[in-house]
Design a protein around this motif. Structure first.
Motif, PDB file in Angstrom:
ATOM      1  N   ALA A   1       0.837  -1.206   0.000  1.00 30.45           N
ATOM      2  CA  ALA A   1       0.000   0.000   0.000  1.00 30.45           C
ATOM      3  C   ALA A   1       0.869   1.252   0.000  1.00 30.45           C
ATOM      4  CB  ALA A   1      -0.929   0.002   1.209  1.00 30.45           C
ATOM      5  N   LEU A   2       0.384   2.298  -0.667  1.00 30.01           N
ATOM      6  CA  LEU A   2       1.069   3.584  -0.709  1.00 30.01           C
ATOM      7  C   LEU A   2       0.540   4.425   0.440  1.00 30.01           C
ATOM      8  CD1 LEU A   2       3.135   5.106  -2.504  1.00 30.01           C
ATOM      9  CD2 LEU A   2       1.181   6.152  -3.663  1.00 30.01           C
ATOM     10  N   LEU A   3       1.347   4.549   1.484  1.00 31.54           N
ATOM     11  CA  LEU A   3       0.936   5.245   2.699  1.00 31.54           C
ATOM     12  C   LEU A   3       1.808   6.465   2.968  1.00 31.54           C
ATOM     13  CD1 LEU A   3       0.346   2.034   4.803  1.00 31.54           C
ATOM     14  CD2 LEU A   3      -1.424   3.709   4.250  1.00 31.54           C
ATOM     15  N   ILE A   4       2.372   7.035   1.913  1.00 30.34           N
ATOM     16  CA  ILE A   4       3.234   8.207   2.072  1.00 30.34           C
ATOM     17  C   ILE A   4       2.429   9.343   2.706  1.00 30.34           C
ATOM     18  CG2 ILE A   4       4.601   9.946   0.874  1.00 30.34           C
ATOM     19  CD1 ILE A   4       5.170   7.874  -1.291  1.00 30.34           C
ATOM     20  N   GLY A   5       2.901   9.835   3.847  1.00 32.10           N
ATOM     21  CA  GLY A   5       2.234  10.943   4.522  1.00 32.10           C
ATOM     22  C   GLY A   5       0.873  10.615   5.083  1.00 32.10           C
ATOM     23  N   ALA A   6       0.523   9.345   5.162  1.00 35.11           N
ATOM     24  CA  ALA A   6      -0.797   8.959   5.678  1.00 35.11           C
ATOM     25  C   ALA A   6      -0.886   9.208   7.175  1.00 35.11           C
ATOM     26  CB  ALA A   6      -1.076   7.491   5.371  1.00 35.11           C
ATOM     27  N   ASP A   7      -2.090   9.450   7.656  1.00 38.77           N
ATOM     28  CA  ASP A   7      -2.353   9.685   9.071  1.00 38.77           C
ATOM     29  C   ASP A   7      -2.848   8.386   9.701  1.00 38.77           C
ATOM     30  OD1 ASP A   7      -3.164  10.467  11.571  1.00 38.77           O
ATOM     31  OD2 ASP A   7      -4.470  12.094  10.899  1.00 38.77           O
ATOM     32  N   LEU A   8      -1.954   7.727  10.425  1.00 45.09           N
ATOM     33  CA  LEU A   8      -2.288   6.474  11.103  1.00 45.09           C
ATOM     34  C   LEU A   8      -2.230   6.652  12.618  1.00 45.09           C
ATOM     35  CD1 LEU A   8      -0.242   4.230   8.698  1.00 45.09           C
ATOM     36  CD2 LEU A   8      -2.639   3.800   9.227  1.00 45.09           C
ATOM     37  N   ARG A   9      -2.419   7.874  13.082  1.00 40.75           N
ATOM     38  CA  ARG A   9      -2.333   8.136  14.517  1.00 40.75           C
ATOM     39  C   ARG A   9      -3.350   7.298  15.288  1.00 40.75           C
ATOM     40  NH1 ARG A   9      -3.372  14.344  14.752  1.00 40.75           N
ATOM     41  NH2 ARG A   9      -4.741  13.694  13.035  1.00 40.75           N
TER      42      ARG A   9
ATOM     43  N   GLY B   1       7.045   9.179   5.741  1.00 37.76           N
ATOM     44  CA  GLY B   1       6.315  10.313   6.267  1.00 37.76           C
ATOM     45  C   GLY B   1       4.978   9.984   6.905  1.00 37.76           C
ATOM     46  N   ALA B   2       4.618   8.715   6.991  1.00 35.53           N
ATOM     47  CA  ALA B   2       3.355   8.339   7.642  1.00 35.53           C
ATOM     48  C   ALA B   2       3.432   8.635   9.130  1.00 35.53           C
ATOM     49  CB  ALA B   2       3.061   6.860   7.413  1.00 35.53           C
ATOM     50  N   ASP B   3       2.344   9.127   9.700  1.00 34.95           N
ATOM     51  CA  ASP B   3       2.305   9.468  11.122  1.00 34.95           C
ATOM     52  C   ASP B   3       1.802   8.269  11.913  1.00 34.95           C
ATOM     53  OD1 ASP B   3       2.096  10.533  13.639  1.00 34.95           O
ATOM     54  OD2 ASP B   3       1.077  12.373  13.004  1.00 34.95           O
ATOM     55  N   LEU B   4       2.715   7.647  12.653  1.00 37.99           N
ATOM     56  CA  LEU B   4       2.381   6.458  13.445  1.00 37.99           C
ATOM     57  C   LEU B   4       2.268   6.776  14.933  1.00 37.99           C
ATOM     58  CD1 LEU B   4       4.841   3.915  11.751  1.00 37.99           C
ATOM     59  CD2 LEU B   4       2.430   4.334  11.197  1.00 37.99           C
ATOM     60  N   THR B   5       2.073   8.026  15.270  1.00 42.56           N
ATOM     61  CA  THR B   5       1.964   8.423  16.669  1.00 42.56           C
ATOM     62  C   THR B   5       0.865   7.624  17.374  1.00 42.56           C
ATOM     63  OG1 THR B   5       2.682  10.680  16.162  1.00 42.56           O
ATOM     64  CG2 THR B   5       1.509  10.345  18.234  1.00 42.56           C
TER      65      THR B   5
END
Length: 261
Positions: free
Chosen positions: A196-204, A220-224
């Motif tokens: 999957a293309l998750l560049i810059g995705a918000d996965l908070r 750049g995905a946000d894994l916070t």
């Protein structure tokens, strides 16, 4: 019997191979544009990096993302018995060998995970074969059918993933989806995000329990705050390329990047 190969990079025991052989660009976070072949301007004569401790601060974050899975020191210390390209003038061959070795080491990383999460005698047998290849001479490595090995290992990883994720029969299939820049929410337990293309995705805060992340692009995905401790086939380069914090739960064996706050 030779010791098993190390599966995490140790730059101090490598000939600076990635700093010489790989092309890179300033746009990708490497400070300058460089073709494959000439040494990086930061590589010293003793194969140390003059800015290794301050790569991100000096504008070279791309170097902190790259991971060879220990292939660099294996090629330097074992395949070529500590004889550098500086002495042998065989950089082209060493580059080809490194490419094969890195693929073999990445296969071992994932096959080790199969052994931990969903053991399979066939996977164990293939793992033994791959490990033996990592100790082979350059000619053997360069004539190995890596594509055939990839196909075989890929099938074993897919089968292991199915065995682990069958406890989530309603899990979503998001394989190879373009989710760049999107908020990826909802129940992600047991889902497959392969490729999957998750560049810059918000996965908070996402719960990725037993999710399959093989080959997902997490730059750049946000894994916070994300729960990743039992994800499948998450590799160190993916983690290095993402953003996270102290609340991000990572699988055992993966290091929390120094740039995470």
């Amino acid at each position: 019997m030779a010791p098993p190969p190390e599966l995490r990079s140790d730059c101090a025991r490598c000939f600076g191979l990635c700093c010489v052989l790989l092309p890179f660009s300033a746009a990708s976070g490497f400070g300058v544009d460089k073709p494959g072949g000439p040494p990086c301007l930061n590589l010293l004569d003793d194969d140390r990096c003059r800015i290794h401790a301050t790569l991100r601060e000096d504008g070279w974050p791309g170097c902190t993302v790259f991971e060879c899975f220990g292939a660099g020191q294996q090629v330097s210390q074992v395949t070529y018995a500590r004889v550098s390209w500086r002495e042998n003038d065989n950089l082209a061959e060493m580059g080809a060998v490194l490419s094969v070795m890195r693929q073999l080491h990445e296969m071992l990383v994932h096959l080790d995970e199969v052994e931990r999460r969903a053991p399979d005698p066939d996977a164990a047998s293939v793992r033994t074969r791959v490990e033996q290849l990592t100790g082979a001479d350059p000619e053997t490595l360069l004539t190995t059918d890596v594509d055939e090995l990839h196909e075989q290992v890929g099938g074993l990883l897919g089968a292991a993933s199915a065995r682990v994720r069958r406890r989530w029969p309603e899990a979503r299939d998001l394989s190879r989806r373009d989710l760049a820049g999107q908020r990826v929410a909802g129940d992600l337990r047991g889902c497959t995000l392969r490729g999957a293309l998750l560049i810059g995705a918000d996965l908070r805060g996402a719960d990725l329990t037993d999710a399959d992340l093989l080959g997902a692009d997490l730059r750049g995905a946000d894994l916070t705050g994300a729960a990743l401790s039992t994800t499948l086939f998450l590799a160190q380069p993916q983690v290095n390329a993402a953003a996270g914090d102290a609340t991000t739960q990572l699988p055992d064996g993966l290091a929390r990047p120094g740039h995470w706050t």
